[in-house]
Design a protein around this motif. Structure first.
Motif, PDB file in Angstrom:
ATOM      1  N   PHE A   3       1.095  -0.710  -0.347  1.00 42.92           N
ATOM      2  CA  PHE A   3       0.284   0.520  -0.101  1.00 42.92           C
ATOM      3  C   PHE A   3       1.139   0.993  -0.024  1.00 42.92           C
ATOM      4  O   PHE A   3       1.340   1.264   0.844  1.00 42.92           O
ATOM      5  CB  PHE A   3      -0.978  -0.014   1.330  1.00 42.92           C
ATOM      6  CG  PHE A   3      -1.665  -0.807   1.320  1.00 42.92           C
ATOM      7  CD1 PHE A   3      -2.808  -1.192   0.601  1.00 42.92           C
ATOM      8  CD2 PHE A   3      -1.242  -2.312   2.375  1.00 42.92           C
ATOM      9  CE1 PHE A   3      -3.920  -2.387   0.547  1.00 42.92           C
ATOM     10  CE2 PHE A   3      -2.393  -3.452   2.229  1.00 42.92           C
ATOM     11  CZ  PHE A   3      -3.808  -3.742   1.438  1.00 42.92           C
ATOM     12  N   ASP A   4       0.995   2.121  -0.913  1.00 42.91           N
ATOM     13  CA  ASP A   4       1.208   3.630  -0.689  1.00 42.91           C
ATOM     14  C   ASP A   4       0.457   4.499  -0.780  1.00 42.91           C
ATOM     15  O   ASP A   4      -0.403   4.868  -1.237  1.00 42.91           O
ATOM     16  CB  ASP A   4       2.229   3.496  -2.320  1.00 42.91           C
ATOM     17  CG  ASP A   4       3.054   4.984  -2.066  1.00 42.91           C
ATOM     18  OD1 ASP A   4       3.341   5.448  -1.628  1.00 42.91           O
ATOM     19  OD2 ASP A   4       3.041   5.272  -3.651  1.00 42.91           O
ATOM     20  N   LYS A   5      -0.036   4.706   0.411  1.00 41.42           N
ATOM     21  CA  LYS A   5      -0.673   6.162   0.789  1.00 41.42           C
ATOM     22  C   LYS A   5       0.239   7.753   0.250  1.00 41.42           C
ATOM     23  O   LYS A   5       1.432   8.016   0.554  1.00 41.42           O
ATOM     24  CB  LYS A   5      -0.810   6.082   2.193  1.00 41.42           C
ATOM     25  CG  LYS A   5      -1.910   6.815   2.084  1.00 41.42           C
ATOM     26  CD  LYS A   5      -2.618   6.216   3.937  1.00 41.42           C
ATOM     27  CE  LYS A   5      -3.334   7.284   4.754  1.00 41.42           C
ATOM     28  NZ  LYS A   5      -4.536   8.107   3.538  1.00 41.42           N
ATOM     29  N   THR A   8      -5.347  11.263   0.472  1.00 46.81           N
ATOM     30  CA  THR A   8      -6.584  10.708   0.605  1.00 46.81           C
ATOM     31  C   THR A   8      -6.474   9.116  -0.422  1.00 46.81           C
ATOM     32  O   THR A   8      -7.344   9.012  -0.601  1.00 46.81           O
ATOM     33  CB  THR A   8      -7.606  11.259   0.730  1.00 46.81           C
ATOM     34  OG1 THR A   8      -7.620  12.052  -0.901  1.00 46.81           O
ATOM     35  CG2 THR A   8      -7.764  12.559   1.366  1.00 46.81           C
ATOM     36  N   THR A   9      -4.980   9.076  -0.707  1.00 44.04           N
ATOM     37  CA  THR A   9      -5.450   8.205  -2.154  1.00 44.04           C
ATOM     38  C   THR A   9      -4.233   6.735  -1.770  1.00 44.04           C
ATOM     39  O   THR A   9      -3.784   7.335  -0.717  1.00 44.04           O
ATOM     40  CB  THR A   9      -5.036   8.766  -3.593  1.00 44.04           C
ATOM     41  OG1 THR A   9      -6.402   9.306  -3.755  1.00 44.04           O
ATOM     42  CG2 THR A   9      -4.985   7.883  -4.444  1.00 44.04           C
ATOM     43  N   THR A  10      -4.811   5.617  -2.037  1.00 46.20           N
ATOM     44  CA  THR A  10      -3.847   4.227  -1.389  1.00 46.20           C
ATOM     45  C   THR A  10      -4.129   3.636  -3.113  1.00 46.20           C
ATOM     46  O   THR A  10      -4.492   3.649  -3.365  1.00 46.20           O
ATOM     47  CB  THR A  10      -4.553   3.439  -0.933  1.00 46.20           C
ATOM     48  OG1 THR A  10      -4.423   4.519   0.782  1.00 46.20           O
ATOM     49  CG2 THR A  10      -3.669   2.565  -0.516  1.00 46.20           C
ATOM     50  N   ILE A  11      -2.727   3.487  -3.308  1.00 45.49           N
ATOM     51  CA  ILE A  11      -2.578   3.249  -4.504  1.00 45.49           C
ATOM     52  C   ILE A  11      -1.821   1.433  -3.912  1.00 45.49           C
ATOM     53  O   ILE A  11      -1.036   1.306  -2.740  1.00 45.49           O
ATOM     54  CB  ILE A  11      -1.144   3.420  -5.435  1.00 45.49           C
ATOM     55  CG1 ILE A  11      -1.897   4.728  -6.129  1.00 45.49           C
ATOM     56  CG2 ILE A  11      -1.043   2.334  -6.305  1.00 45.49           C
ATOM     57  CD1 ILE A  11      -0.381   5.604  -6.498  1.00 45.49           C
ATOM     58  N   VAL A  12      -2.845   0.100  -4.459  1.00 40.15           N
ATOM     59  CA  VAL A  12      -2.432  -0.918  -3.966  1.00 40.15           C
ATOM     60  C   VAL A  12      -1.237  -1.456  -4.762  1.00 40.15           C
ATOM     61  O   VAL A  12      -2.141  -2.048  -6.809  1.00 40.15           O
ATOM     62  CB  VAL A  12      -3.190  -1.630  -3.620  1.00 40.15           C
ATOM     63  CG1 VAL A  12      -3.106  -3.020  -3.624  1.00 40.15           C
ATOM     64  CG2 VAL A  12      -4.461  -0.560  -2.869  1.00 40.15           C
TER      65      VAL A  12
END
Length: 110
Positions: A3-5, A8-12
């Motif tokens: 998870f790369d936060k 307010t966005t998290t990239i999985v």
């Protein structure tokens, strides 16, 4: 699963595993990221079909119902091949741009 936060966005990002295992891991980890906009990076999968993308439909619909964005990123399937309910783009930057547009729409009540 990585998870790369960013705000307010998290990239999985996925490990090198099969799609069903990745999807199950995503569902199991969903409670950790459910308050964020979510970008799912599918670049590591060698092959993907429109049917594979449809496996994300239920999770996508549930997440979007909470007024948050859920976007899949791959170049192996085009947005023309999947229903309009699924946000699918070819790059991470386009996913970020789409989130920005959707947040503006939500702020305006559209």
């Amino acid at each position: 699963m990585i998870f790369d936060k960013d705000g307010t966005t998290t990239i999985v990002f996925q490990e090198n595993i099969e799609l069903p295992v990745f999807l199950e891991n995503l569902k199991n980890s969903y409670s950790k990221i459910n308050v964020d906009n979510i970008i799912v990076n599918l670049f590591s999968f060698d092959t993907l079909t429109a049917d594979d993308i449809l496996e994300f439909l239920e999770l996508s619909n549930a997440h979007r119902a909470t007024n948050k964005s859920f976007i899949l990123v791959t170049e192996k399937v085009t947005y023309d091949e999947v229903p309009d309910e699924i946000n699918l783009v070819p790059t991470i930057q386009e996913a970020k741009d789409l989130i920005e547009m959707e947040e503006i729409e939500r702020d305006l009540g559209l």
